[in-house]
Design an enzyme around this catalytic site. Structure first.
Site, PDB file in Angstrom:
ATOM      1  N   GLY A  68      -3.016   4.020   8.033  1.00 39.38           N
ATOM      2  CA  GLY A  68      -2.435   2.796   7.499  1.00 39.38           C
ATOM      3  C   GLY A  68      -3.420   1.653   7.479  1.00 39.38           C
ATOM      4  O   GLY A  68      -4.593   1.810   7.830  1.00 39.38           O
ATOM      5  N   ASP A 122       0.845  -1.210   0.000  1.00 39.77           N
ATOM      6  CA  ASP A 122       0.000   0.000   0.000  1.00 39.77           C
ATOM      7  C   ASP A 122       0.873   1.250   0.000  1.00 39.77           C
ATOM      8  O   ASP A 122       1.735   1.424   0.878  1.00 39.77           O
ATOM      9  CB  ASP A 122      -0.898   0.008   1.240  1.00 39.77           C
ATOM     10  N   THR A 166      -9.337   3.583   5.874  1.00 38.19           N
ATOM     11  CA  THR A 166      -8.873   2.487   5.015  1.00 38.19           C
ATOM     12  C   THR A 166      -8.669   1.211   5.839  1.00 38.19           C
ATOM     13  O   THR A 166      -7.989   1.230   6.859  1.00 38.19           O
ATOM     14  CB  THR A 166      -7.535   2.852   4.334  1.00 38.19           C
ATOM     15  N   THR A 215     -21.436  -3.446   7.053  1.00 36.08           N
ATOM     16  CA  THR A 215     -20.774  -2.413   7.847  1.00 36.08           C
ATOM     17  C   THR A 215     -21.187  -1.051   7.281  1.00 36.08           C
ATOM     18  O   THR A 215     -21.203  -0.858   6.064  1.00 36.08           O
ATOM     19  CB  THR A 215     -19.244  -2.573   7.805  1.00 36.08           C
ATOM     20  N   ASP A 268     -12.129  -4.426   6.523  1.00 34.33           N
ATOM     21  CA  ASP A 268     -11.308  -5.645   6.627  1.00 34.33           C
ATOM     22  C   ASP A 268     -11.110  -6.020   8.096  1.00 34.33           C
ATOM     23  O   ASP A 268     -11.096  -7.199   8.461  1.00 34.33           O
ATOM     24  CB  ASP A 268      -9.932  -5.425   5.990  1.00 34.33           C
TER      25      ASP A 268
HETATM   26  O1  RIB Z   1      -9.513  -2.352   2.186  1.00 29.07           O
HETATM   27  C1  RIB Z   1      -8.288  -1.684   2.126  1.00 29.07           C
HETATM   28  C2  RIB Z   1      -7.355  -2.366   1.173  1.00 29.07           C
HETATM   29  O2  RIB Z   1      -7.882  -2.292  -0.132  1.00 29.07           O
HETATM   30  C3  RIB Z   1      -5.978  -1.763   1.076  1.00 29.07           C
HETATM   31  O3  RIB Z   1      -5.070  -2.319   1.981  1.00 29.07           O
HETATM   32  C4  RIB Z   1      -5.599  -1.951  -0.389  1.00 29.07           C
HETATM   33  O4  RIB Z   1      -4.471  -2.737  -0.583  1.00 29.07           O
HETATM   34  C5  RIB Z   1      -6.838  -2.546  -1.054  1.00 29.07           C
HETATM   35  O5  RIB Z   1      -6.757  -3.904  -1.211  1.00 29.07           O
END
Ligand code: RIB
Length: 292
Positions: free
Chosen positions: A273, A12, A234, A204, A238
């Site tokens: 990050g 990233d 970001t 979400t 996840d």
């Molecule tokens: O969801 C965030 C992610 O999306 C980042 O880390 C980037 O690499 C993309 O895959």
């Protein structure tokens, strides 16, 4: 049990910008940094930091440090194939409100062999979980194999691709989406989420929190977001997916899993990050204690 994750590994590149770039605009970034990312790697790190045993499946290029970092963050990478294509990467702009735009280059994430997936899942069975997203090769085959083995399949439909969703959905146990992806899916299929052919859905909604729903019974659990100062959103989705999967794997109730995952995401968005910004279980527990 074990969480297997067929997931992307990205490098990233982060650019902090005063606002998200407009068409035709040239914009100077305020800061630049680089780190491990990828929706897959982020989910693996989140699940490992929550306390699960995590085996990552995927591909990476010859440069090596991204996989080394994933291992250092507690993820078993024996099923990550090194290929000649470059490691996937992402160009990420983050504005002052913490919102982002992302450009992806898949690279090695789409170049590894299916035989590695088959080998990885050969040792898996009922009670184990497979995580998948839309940034790698072989999602459908992996999901099918996992269901044949009695595994739970948690599928994050990101980045959104309606064809990919339609292909994977018959094998998914739980579909994870953000609010935008949920709208895109409803519009593309011309139906509401409640009518999707999947047993469970997790949506979400950023500052509005998260909702899990059992589409068979109609039971739903909603958890509000924790109020925090947002630095960078970001990887928040996840973080929720990885923590939620790990909490269910540990045997927590959906309510408890959603609380833990929402708290982990709240802490993540206070940090810039992706993989390196995902909090540890101890940090999340301390945060929840502070919330009373
Ligand atoms: O969801 C965030 C992610 O999306 C980042 O880390 C980037 O690499 C993309 O895959």
């Amino acid at each position: 049990m074990t969480i297997y994750n067929l997931g992307s590994i990205n490098i990233d590149h982060f650019y902090r910008v005063p606002h998200l770039v407009q068409p035709g605009e040239t914009l100077t970034a305020k800061t630049y940094s680089m780190g491990l990312g990828g929706k897959g790697a982020n989910q693996s790190v989140a699940a490992a930091r929550a306390g699960a045993v995590v085996r990552h499946i995927g591909g990476a290029g010859p440069e090596g440090w991204a996989v080394a970092r994933l291992e250092a963050l507690g993820v078993d990478c024996r099923f990550v194939e090194q290929v000649s294509a470059p490691t996937g990467h992402a160009i990420i702009s983050v504005d002052d409100a913490g919102e982002n735009t992302i450009i992806l280059y898949a690279g090695a994430n789409r170049e590894f062999a299916l035989s590695g997936v088959t080998l990885a899942l050969a040792g898996a069975g009922a009670g184990d979980t497979l995580l998948i997203q839309n940034e790698t090769a072989h999602q459908v085959a992996a999901a099918r194999m996992a269901r044949e083995r009695g595994m739970k399949v948690i599928y994050s439909a990101a980045p959104f691709d309606v064809v990919a969703v339609q292909d994977v959905l018959p094998y998914a146990s739980l579909l994870a989406l953000n609010a935008v992806e949920a709208e895109q899916l409803s519009a593309a299929l011309g139906t509401v989420l409640a009518n999707l052919p999947v047993p469970e859905v997790l949506v979400t909604r950023g500052a509005q929190g998260a909702e899990w729903c059992d589409l068979r019974s109609g039971r739903s659990v909603v958890h509000p977001a924790f109020p925090v100062e947002v630095i960078d959103t970001t990887g928040a989705g996840d973080t929720v997916a990885g923590y939620f999967a790990a909490a269910l794997d540990e045997g927590l109730t959906v309510q408890a899993a959603l609380r833990l995952a929402t708290a982990a995401a709240a802490l993540k968005v206070t940090r810039a990050g992706t993989a390196d910004a995902i909090p540890t279980r101890a940090e999340v527990e301390a945060f929840l204690k502070g919330m009373g």
